[in-house]
Design an enzyme around this catalytic site. Structure first.
Site, PDB file in Angstrom:
ATOM      1  N   TRP A 149     -20.441 149.003 -47.614  1.00 30.65           N
ATOM      2  CA  TRP A 149     -20.971 148.860 -48.969  1.00 30.65           C
ATOM      3  C   TRP A 149     -20.706 150.152 -49.728  1.00 30.65           C
ATOM      4  O   TRP A 149     -20.997 151.246 -49.232  1.00 30.65           O
ATOM      5  CB  TRP A 149     -22.461 148.555 -48.887  1.00 30.65           C
ATOM      6  CG  TRP A 149     -23.172 148.410 -50.187  1.00 30.65           C
ATOM      7  CD1 TRP A 149     -22.794 147.685 -51.263  1.00 30.65           C
ATOM      8  CD2 TRP A 149     -24.441 149.004 -50.529  1.00 30.65           C
ATOM      9  NE1 TRP A 149     -23.730 147.786 -52.268  1.00 30.65           N
ATOM     10  CE2 TRP A 149     -24.737 148.586 -51.842  1.00 30.65           C
ATOM     11  CE3 TRP A 149     -25.327 149.842 -49.852  1.00 30.65           C
ATOM     12  CZ2 TRP A 149     -25.910 148.992 -52.495  1.00 30.65           C
ATOM     13  CZ3 TRP A 149     -26.484 150.241 -50.496  1.00 30.65           C
ATOM     14  CH2 TRP A 149     -26.772 149.814 -51.804  1.00 30.65           C
ATOM     15  N   ASP A 230     -28.519 149.452 -41.268  1.00 30.35           N
ATOM     16  CA  ASP A 230     -28.865 148.987 -42.610  1.00 30.35           C
ATOM     17  C   ASP A 230     -28.876 147.462 -42.570  1.00 30.35           C
ATOM     18  O   ASP A 230     -27.824 146.820 -42.525  1.00 30.35           O
ATOM     19  CB  ASP A 230     -27.858 149.492 -43.641  1.00 30.35           C
ATOM     20  CG  ASP A 230     -28.255 149.115 -45.067  1.00 30.35           C
ATOM     21  OD1 ASP A 230     -29.353 148.551 -45.249  1.00 30.35           O
ATOM     22  OD2 ASP A 230     -27.467 149.370 -45.994  1.00 30.35           O
ATOM     23  N   LYS A 266     -32.549 140.077 -50.735  1.00 34.59           N
ATOM     24  CA  LYS A 266     -31.715 138.885 -50.604  1.00 34.59           C
ATOM     25  C   LYS A 266     -32.435 137.767 -49.876  1.00 34.59           C
ATOM     26  O   LYS A 266     -32.472 136.628 -50.341  1.00 34.59           O
ATOM     27  CB  LYS A 266     -30.419 139.217 -49.863  1.00 34.59           C
ATOM     28  CG  LYS A 266     -29.379 139.915 -50.706  1.00 34.59           C
ATOM     29  CD  LYS A 266     -29.615 141.399 -50.802  1.00 34.59           C
ATOM     30  CE  LYS A 266     -28.476 142.104 -51.519  1.00 34.59           C
ATOM     31  NZ  LYS A 266     -28.726 143.563 -51.623  1.00 34.59           N
TER      32      LYS A 266
END
Length: 428
Positions: A149, A230, A266
């Site tokens: 990311w 993560d 999310k």
């Protein structure tokens, strides 16, 4: 009159001098993900598709408020305004969050060996840990997967932690470059920090197998590396919360100390609420108080305290058996929609007799598909077909719907077919 002229002169001179404070400040580079959304919003075409968004969308392309969230909203109405609620709710939130990561019945949870704090979603949790790393291991490096990311680079760079990358994605196979990954782990300086995606890797959608995770864990043990996970998409890889945390559980079985950034943006559809948790596994319960207090101190200097409304929602859902089971069912529905769109997109491309292999669409997992499209092809998709994605070829499968998947497949086919035909002519 003289005084008036002097005031005007003084005012204009001060304005010019004040401008010197900031005249060396230029515009920042656009974030590659937000830039996609800006381009999409500026497009007036009725056929436009945004494949850059990292949040879940339903089959009509609209944001979703989960039923469990709506019911939690009704229960907590008004309570977020009570100051006395915040500390207790945050503590309950952390308690329930770490169970999702480490296992409800895991020894580390039962023994109270996890130091956790509420954070500003996954980004804030990563930023807190980066500062923590800099404070207590100032000579250490962070190894980030290539690719990862894009904001991971910004986070550790701004924390002034030296950064390296390790091999992850194989562009030829569109899968995991496992042998190169292991070589990088072996060659890194002993006691390095590594950032790992435990499931639904962003941006590639490529996850190691369980056997590969076990080998990674073993090599970390040999080199005394620190694994920092993560976990932004727990539930989106398989639809099963425990299965998606399997990588972390393997590291627990091998007696690693680990850290984890956790986000509910999310998997609960709470992107705007910034609900996250940072947890650090400790050697014993005595260490927990020290680490937690240091994390709280760093957070205090950065933003004082996080918002309470979102954490009230999450803690209410996680601590209530009915709401939690409702959330798990809704999460399965979301994950199944994503998987269904992967299958439909691949089938649509194959029915068009595409000369390319699209197996990676269904081999990859989670919200993102690393399409293999080139920057030139991506530019053409935007220019001619009004389809927007990041220039590394990452497709957010949440942006693919029953209504647009045929149009998307045809656009990808048209773009890649002409390039393939040009290559054949050049080689003829």
């Amino acid at each position: 009159m003289w005084r008036y002229m002097m005031r005007r002169y003084s005012s204009s001179t001060s304005a010019r001098k004040l401008g010197l404070w900031w005249d060396r400040v230029g515009p920042a580079m656009k974030d590659p993900i937000t830039g996609v959304t800006e381009s999409f919003l500026a497009d007036s075409s009725p056929n436009k598709i945004n494949l850059g968004v990292g949040a879940y969308r339903d089959d009509e392309g609209k944001p979703v408020v989960l039923r469990c969230v709506r019911e939690a909203e009704a229960r907590i109405a008004g309570s977020e305004f009570l100051e006395s609620v915040s500390a207790a709710v945050s503590s309950k939130f952390v308690e329930e969050s770490v169970k999702l990561v480490y296992g409800n019945d895991s020894d580390v949870v039962k023994e109270g060996r996890v130091a956790g704090v509420q954070a500003l979603s996954g980004t804030g949790a990563c930023r807190l840990f980066a500062e923590f790393q800099r404070h207590f291991h100032p000579d250490s490096r962070i190894y980030l997967p290539d690719p990862t990311w894009s904001n991971h680079h910004n986070i550790w760079k701004d924390a002034q932690v030296p950064e390296r990358t390790f091999h992850y994605y194989d562009h030829d196979s569109k899968g995991l470059n496992f042998s190169a990954l292991i070589d990088d782990v072996k060659n890194a300086q002993d006691g390095s920090f590594f950032l790992l995606h435990p499931c639904a890797h962003n941006p590639t959608g490529v996850d190691p197998t369980e056997e590969q995770w076990r080998e990674i864990s073993y090599q970390f043990k040999v080199k005394n590396h620190f694994p920092f996970f993560d976990m932004a998409y727990q539930g989106f890889a398989s639809g099963n919360l425990d299965k998606d945390a399997r990588a972390i559980r393997i590291f627990l079985e091998d007696d690693h100390l680990v850290g984890c950034a956790q986000s509910f943006a999310k998997n609960m559809g709470l992107y705007g609420h910034r609900v996250g948790c940072l947890s650090v596994l400790c050697a014993d319960s005595n260490q927990v108080g020290s680490i937690r207090s240091q994390l709280q101190r760093i957070a205090r200097a950065m933003y004082s305290s996080p918002p309470v409304h979102g954490v009230l929602l999450v803690s209410t859902i996680l601590s209530d058996p009915y709401l939690k089971s409702l959330w798990i069912e809704e999460l399965k529905t979301m994950a199944n929609r994503i998987r269904g769109m992967r299958t439909t997109l691949q089938d649509s491309l194959e029915r068009l007799d595409s000369p390319l292999n699209w197996d990676h669409i269904t081999n990859q997992v989670g919200m993102f598909c690393f399409s293999g499209l080139t920057p030139d092809q991506i530019d053409r998709l935007a220019r001619e077909f009004h389809i927007y994605m990041t220039r590394d070829g990452r497709i957010s499968m949440a942006g693919v719907t029953t209504g647009n998947v045929s149009y998307l497949a045809n656009a990808i086919h048209e773009t890649t077919r002409s390039d393939q035909e040009a290559k054949i002519l050049c080689n003829a």
